[in-house]
Structure formats: structure tokens, C-alpha cells
Motif scaffolding. Structure first.
Motif, mmCIF file in Angstrom:
data_model
loop_
_atom_site.group_PDB
_atom_site.id
_atom_site.type_symbol
_atom_site.label_atom_id
_atom_site.label_comp_id
_atom_site.label_asym_id
_atom_site.label_seq_id
_atom_site.Cartn_x
_atom_site.Cartn_y
_atom_site.Cartn_z
ATOM 1 N N VAL A 73 -0.264 -3.116 31.914
ATOM 2 C CA VAL A 73 -0.317 -2.610 30.540
ATOM 3 C C VAL A 73 0.195 -3.692 29.585
ATOM 4 O O VAL A 73 1.301 -4.205 29.767
ATOM 5 C CB VAL A 73 0.549 -1.337 30.384
ATOM 6 C CG1 VAL A 73 0.534 -0.853 28.935
ATOM 7 C CG2 VAL A 73 0.068 -0.242 31.322
ATOM 8 N N VAL A 75 2.074 -4.195 26.913
ATOM 9 C CA VAL A 75 3.058 -3.370 26.221
ATOM 10 C C VAL A 75 3.168 -3.761 24.749
ATOM 11 O O VAL A 75 3.385 -2.908 23.882
ATOM 12 C CB VAL A 75 4.437 -3.496 26.925
ATOM 13 C CG1 VAL A 75 5.482 -2.630 26.242
ATOM 14 C CG2 VAL A 75 4.311 -3.134 28.398
ATOM 15 N N LEU A 78 0.850 -1.785 22.290
ATOM 16 C CA LEU A 78 0.858 -0.328 22.247
ATOM 17 C C LEU A 78 1.358 0.188 20.901
ATOM 18 O O LEU A 78 2.320 -0.344 20.347
ATOM 19 C CB LEU A 78 1.756 0.231 23.360
ATOM 20 C CG LEU A 78 1.353 -0.078 24.800
ATOM 21 C CD1 LEU A 78 2.375 0.514 25.762
ATOM 22 C CD2 LEU A 78 -0.047 0.446 25.111
ATOM 23 N N SER A 83 3.195 3.922 23.455
ATOM 24 C CA SER A 83 4.421 3.332 23.977
ATOM 25 C C SER A 83 5.320 4.398 24.607
ATOM 26 O O SER A 83 5.913 4.184 25.669
ATOM 27 C CB SER A 83 5.158 2.602 22.855
ATOM 28 O OG SER A 83 6.300 1.955 23.349
ATOM 29 N N TYR A 86 3.793 5.359 27.886
ATOM 30 C CA TYR A 86 4.053 4.277 28.842
ATOM 31 C C TYR A 86 5.452 4.398 29.442
ATOM 32 O O TYR A 86 5.630 4.300 30.652
ATOM 33 C CB TYR A 86 3.870 2.936 28.131
ATOM 34 C CG TYR A 86 4.627 1.776 28.724
ATOM 35 C CD1 TYR A 86 4.176 1.138 29.871
ATOM 36 C CD2 TYR A 86 5.799 1.301 28.113
ATOM 37 C CE1 TYR A 86 4.869 0.062 30.402
ATOM 38 C CE2 TYR A 86 6.488 0.230 28.636
ATOM 39 C CZ TYR A 86 6.024 -0.388 29.781
ATOM 40 O OH TYR A 86 6.711 -1.443 30.321
ATOM 41 N N ARG A 87 6.456 4.634 28.602
ATOM 42 C CA ARG A 87 7.829 4.760 29.114
ATOM 43 C C ARG A 87 7.973 5.971 30.023
ATOM 44 O O ARG A 87 8.679 5.917 31.031
ATOM 45 C CB ARG A 87 8.823 4.838 27.957
ATOM 46 C CG ARG A 87 9.143 3.499 27.340
ATOM 47 C CD ARG A 87 10.314 3.586 26.372
ATOM 48 N NE ARG A 87 9.990 4.409 25.208
ATOM 49 C CZ ARG A 87 9.343 3.973 24.138
ATOM 50 N NH1 ARG A 87 8.917 2.728 24.090
ATOM 51 N NH2 ARG A 87 9.094 4.776 23.123
ATOM 52 N N ARG A 90 5.844 4.892 33.432
ATOM 53 C CA ARG A 90 5.963 3.629 34.152
ATOM 54 C C ARG A 90 7.356 3.018 34.164
ATOM 55 O O ARG A 90 7.604 2.056 34.888
ATOM 56 C CB ARG A 90 4.983 2.599 33.573
ATOM 57 C CG ARG A 90 3.569 3.144 33.507
ATOM 58 C CD ARG A 90 2.547 2.070 33.414
ATOM 59 N NE ARG A 90 1.217 2.657 33.230
ATOM 60 C CZ ARG A 90 0.125 2.220 33.797
ATOM 61 N NH1 ARG A 90 0.184 1.205 34.621
ATOM 62 N NH2 ARG A 90 -1.040 2.783 33.563
#
Length: 234
Positions: A73, A75, A78, A83, A86-87, A90
């Protein structure tokens, strides 16, 4: 989002600069790659860029220039919503002062990431019970965090961080608020997780913690990697 190839690093930070207004850059063209399964300790004095690096990897901040890729990704590209997603999926994060909610039980604290990600309730409950048992705190499932020792609270924080099975676990001074006995317990816990394959990035001022836990250590000075060396023993 593209998934990483098997030969790609899990974390790929390339030529990253981070500037905050006037003064020297917090990061100055930093490049760092971390393979899946590593336990990386990031050392350095205050102001060296450790926290900035952690925030960029976690998607809490964006670089002024350069790229940050984690688990395939990008990051740094994002938006706010992506974002946060994502957190949740992942990244697992463990902090010095636990950041637990005292009005919730241990189980309820551990379940929070699953609730935010929409995990089915039955599956989430089973996962929480599995983690509490694995980390040796199942007897505290219905207790409030304020009734636990520091070491036990940090175990709850680790369980919460692992709830959604993130490929990367970030630990920011995880033993900094603990006594020596509790700190050793958390160190052994993190070392065991890494031995089971969990990728770990540890930010710490404690050289002894890095030496006993990390498979590799980098030292930051003035926003750059000054040293990068594998562990001699662990």
C-alpha cells in the motif's frame, strides 16, 4: 491496491523527507526497507526522527517528499478515510501508556478494532478469547484495566493490536512505563510473537531492550540512518 510480491519488503521507505516549517528536517532523505518476519529496533536520541518515521509508516502523517509503502500500500497517497482503513487492517500499535479505555472491560477493549472493521460478532468474540488465552490474561476478561498491573495492561494493549491479524505490529516504547519485571514480561511476549512470524517495528531509547528483542537495529541521527546492523545474539 497492489499486493506485494514475495520478494518485496513489507516496509519500503524511499528517500523520505519530512519538514515542519522552520528548522532542520525531521527526516532528511531517509531510506529504509524491512522484510516480513523481522523485529526491527529503531534507536536514536530525541529529535532524531524516530516518532516521525513511525507516524509515516502508520499513515498518521505524510512525507514532504519520497514514498512510504507498507504491505503493498502506498501509504503516503492515502486520504483520511483510506488511511484509517489501512491502520485498522494492516497495522497494530502498542504505546508506552497503553491507551486503554477504563470504562470498558478487558474483552471490550480488545474487541474495539474488530468492531471498527466490521468483523462478525461471533468471529470477533472467538478471536478475542483466543488472544486473551494466548497472552495469559484470560482470567481478566471481565475486569476493568484499572484493576490490572502495568504488565497486564500492556498485554491487553498487545491483544487489541493483534485483533485484526495485522501484518505489522508497531511498538512505541512498550516497556517505558513498566517496572523491570513487567518490562521483561512484555519483552518476552514480543519476542515470542516475532518468533511466530509477526513483523515488529520497535521504537525505544532502551538499548538493552533492542539487544534482547530485535533481529536488526537501525540508529537514526538527524533524520538519517546512521547505523544499520543485525543482532549479534538474541
Amino acid at each position: 491496491m497492489n499486493e506485494p510480491r514475495n520478494d518485496d519488503p513489507l516496509i519500503d521507505v524511499r528517500e523520505v523527507t519530512k519538514a515542519y516549517g522552520h528548522g532542520p528536517d525531521a527526516l532528511a532523505g531517509l531510506t529504509l526497507r524491512v522484510r516480513a518476519g523481522e523485529a526491527l529496533a529503531v534507536l536514536g536520541p530525541s529529535g532524531s526522527g524516530k516518532s516521525t518515521l513511525l507516524n509515516l509508516i502508520a499513515g498518521l502523517d505524510r512525507p514532504t517528499s519520497g514514498s512510504v509503502t507498507v504491505d503493498g500500500v502506498r501509504v503516503d497517497r492515502l486520504g483520511e478515510t483510506a488511511s484509517a482503513k489501512y491502520r485498522r487492517s494492516r497495522i497494530g500499535m502498542v504505546f508506552q501508556f497503553f491507551n486503554l479505555l477504563d470504562d470498558l472491560t478487558v474483552t471490550e477493549n480488545v474487541l474495539l478494532p474488530a468492531q471498527l472493521s466490521g468483523m462478525p460478532r461471533v468471529r470477533a468474540a472467538a478471536r478475542a478469547a483466543e488472544l486473551l488465552a494466548r497472552l495469559g490474561i484470560e482470567r481478566h476478561a471481565r475486569a476493568r484495566p484499572g484493576r490490572l498491573s502495568g504488565g497486564e495492561r500492556q498485554r491487553v494493549a498487545v491483544a487489541r493490536a493483534l485483533m485484526n491479524r495485522p501484518p505489522l505490529l508497531i511498538a512505541d516504547e512498550p516497556t517505558g512505563a513498566l517496572d523491570s519485571v513487567s518490562g521483561a514480561e512484555v519483552r518476552d511476549l514480543l519476542r515470542g510473537l516475532n518468533a511466530d512470524g509477526q513483523t515488529l517495528v520497535l521504537v525505544t531509547h532502551d538499548l538493552s531492550l533492542a539487544e534482547s528483542l530485535a533481529t536488526r537495529t537501525v540508529e537514526l541521527v538527524d533524520g538519517r540512518v546512521a547505523r544499520d546492523f543485525p543482532a549479534v545474539t538474541r
